[in-house]
Design a protein around this motif. Structure first.
Motif, mmCIF file in Angstrom:
data_model
loop_
_atom_site.group_PDB
_atom_site.id
_atom_site.type_symbol
_atom_site.label_atom_id
_atom_site.label_comp_id
_atom_site.label_asym_id
_atom_site.label_seq_id
_atom_site.Cartn_x
_atom_site.Cartn_y
_atom_site.Cartn_z
ATOM 1 N N UNK A 1 0.991 -1.235 0.043
ATOM 2 C CA UNK A 1 0.073 0.124 -0.076
ATOM 3 C C UNK A 1 0.865 1.231 -0.122
ATOM 4 N N UNK A 2 1.882 1.342 0.998
ATOM 5 C CA UNK A 2 2.913 2.428 0.815
ATOM 6 C C UNK A 2 3.405 2.570 -0.380
ATOM 7 N N UNK A 3 3.938 1.604 -1.297
ATOM 8 C CA UNK A 3 4.510 1.629 -2.375
ATOM 9 C C UNK A 3 3.679 1.805 -3.659
ATOM 10 N N UNK A 4 2.066 2.029 -3.174
ATOM 11 C CA UNK A 4 1.270 2.282 -4.422
ATOM 12 C C UNK A 4 1.035 1.139 -5.266
ATOM 13 N N UNK A 5 1.433 -0.116 -4.660
ATOM 14 C CA UNK A 5 1.155 -1.247 -5.281
ATOM 15 C C UNK A 5 -0.260 -1.935 -5.267
ATOM 16 N N UNK A 6 -0.948 -1.603 -4.253
ATOM 17 C CA UNK A 6 -2.155 -1.830 -3.495
ATOM 18 C C UNK A 6 -3.178 -1.140 -3.102
ATOM 19 N N UNK A 7 -4.343 -1.077 -3.783
ATOM 20 C CA UNK A 7 -5.349 -0.211 -3.278
ATOM 21 C C UNK A 7 -6.347 -0.878 -2.823
ATOM 22 N N UNK A 8 -6.507 -1.129 -1.572
ATOM 23 C CA UNK A 8 -7.698 -1.911 -1.050
ATOM 24 C C UNK A 8 -8.065 -1.479 0.278
ATOM 25 N N UNK A 9 -9.463 -1.295 0.436
ATOM 26 C CA UNK A 9 -9.967 -0.796 1.829
ATOM 27 C C UNK A 9 -9.610 -2.257 2.845
ATOM 28 N N UNK A 10 -8.985 -1.647 3.885
ATOM 29 C CA UNK A 10 -8.748 -2.714 5.008
ATOM 30 C C UNK A 10 -9.859 -3.058 5.795
ATOM 31 N N UNK A 11 -11.020 -3.614 5.249
ATOM 32 C CA UNK A 11 -12.031 -4.356 5.753
ATOM 33 C C UNK A 11 -12.342 -5.757 5.005
ATOM 34 N N UNK A 12 -13.056 -6.666 5.720
ATOM 35 C CA UNK A 12 -13.456 -7.978 5.091
ATOM 36 C C UNK A 12 -13.960 -7.718 3.673
ATOM 37 N N UNK A 13 -14.972 -6.536 3.757
ATOM 38 C CA UNK A 13 -15.675 -6.487 2.439
ATOM 39 C C UNK A 13 -15.015 -5.861 1.279
ATOM 40 N N UNK A 14 -13.921 -4.793 1.751
ATOM 41 C CA UNK A 14 -12.797 -4.345 0.613
ATOM 42 C C UNK A 14 -11.963 -5.536 0.333
ATOM 43 N N UNK A 15 -11.636 -6.290 1.028
ATOM 44 C CA UNK A 15 -10.552 -7.618 0.529
ATOM 45 C C UNK A 15 -11.362 -8.563 -0.423
ATOM 46 N N UNK A 16 -12.796 -8.815 -0.018
ATOM 47 C CA UNK A 16 -13.541 -9.644 -0.719
ATOM 48 C C UNK A 16 -13.871 -9.114 -2.185
ATOM 49 N N UNK A 17 -13.848 -7.763 -2.312
ATOM 50 C CA UNK A 17 -14.140 -7.301 -3.682
ATOM 51 C C UNK A 17 -12.810 -7.239 -4.210
ATOM 52 N N UNK A 18 -11.760 -7.215 -3.683
ATOM 53 C CA UNK A 18 -10.445 -7.161 -4.285
ATOM 54 C C UNK A 18 -10.191 -8.685 -4.912
ATOM 55 N N UNK A 19 -10.572 -9.686 -4.118
ATOM 56 C CA UNK A 19 -10.424 -11.132 -4.519
ATOM 57 C C UNK A 19 -11.284 -11.416 -5.551
ATOM 58 N N UNK A 20 -12.409 -10.795 -5.590
ATOM 59 C CA UNK A 20 -13.348 -10.937 -6.554
ATOM 60 C C UNK A 20 -12.710 -10.414 -8.015
ATOM 61 N N UNK A 21 -12.106 -9.297 -7.832
ATOM 62 C CA UNK A 21 -11.517 -8.735 -9.074
ATOM 63 C C UNK A 21 -10.334 -9.550 -9.560
ATOM 64 N N UNK A 22 -9.860 -10.491 -8.788
ATOM 65 C CA UNK A 22 -8.577 -11.269 -9.397
ATOM 66 C C UNK A 22 -9.290 -12.586 -9.932
#
Length: 92
Positions: free
Chosen positions: A51-72
């Motif tokens: 996140x600090x390096x700008x390689x990951x943009x995800x809300x640090x919540x279960x729902x945010x990660x779930x959305x990120x995983x679905x995008x994969x």
């Protein structure tokens, strides 16, 4: 001091995740498989750096990660308690 992320654990449907390529899994996630499907957990000590390096943009919540995983490409992603997630792991 900055707040560190949490570890989140998920399951995903193996058969329905046809567009998901496990060989391209980012370093801030772990992946396993069992009879229930994919088992995914977050690695906050890696995710925070990404996140600090700008390689990951995800809300640090279960729902945010779930959305990120679905995008994969993972399908039917559900959060599970990490205690249940690692319950079948043997410790010596």
């Amino acid at each position: 001091m900055a707040k560190t992320s949490q570890i989140y654990c998920f399951r995903a449907n193996y058969q329905k995740s046809r567009t998901f390529n496990p060989h391209t899994l980012p370093e801030w996630l772990t992946l396993g498989e069992n009879w229930q499907g994919y088992r995914i957990s977050t690695l906050p000590w890696v995710a925070d750096v990404a996140k600090v390096l700008g390689q990951l943009q995800v809300e640090d919540t279960p729902e945010g990660w779930r959305t990120y995983l679905e995008s994969l490409g993972l399908q039917e992603v559900t959060i599970v308690a990490c205690e249940d997630f690692f319950a079948d792991t043997l410790y010596c």
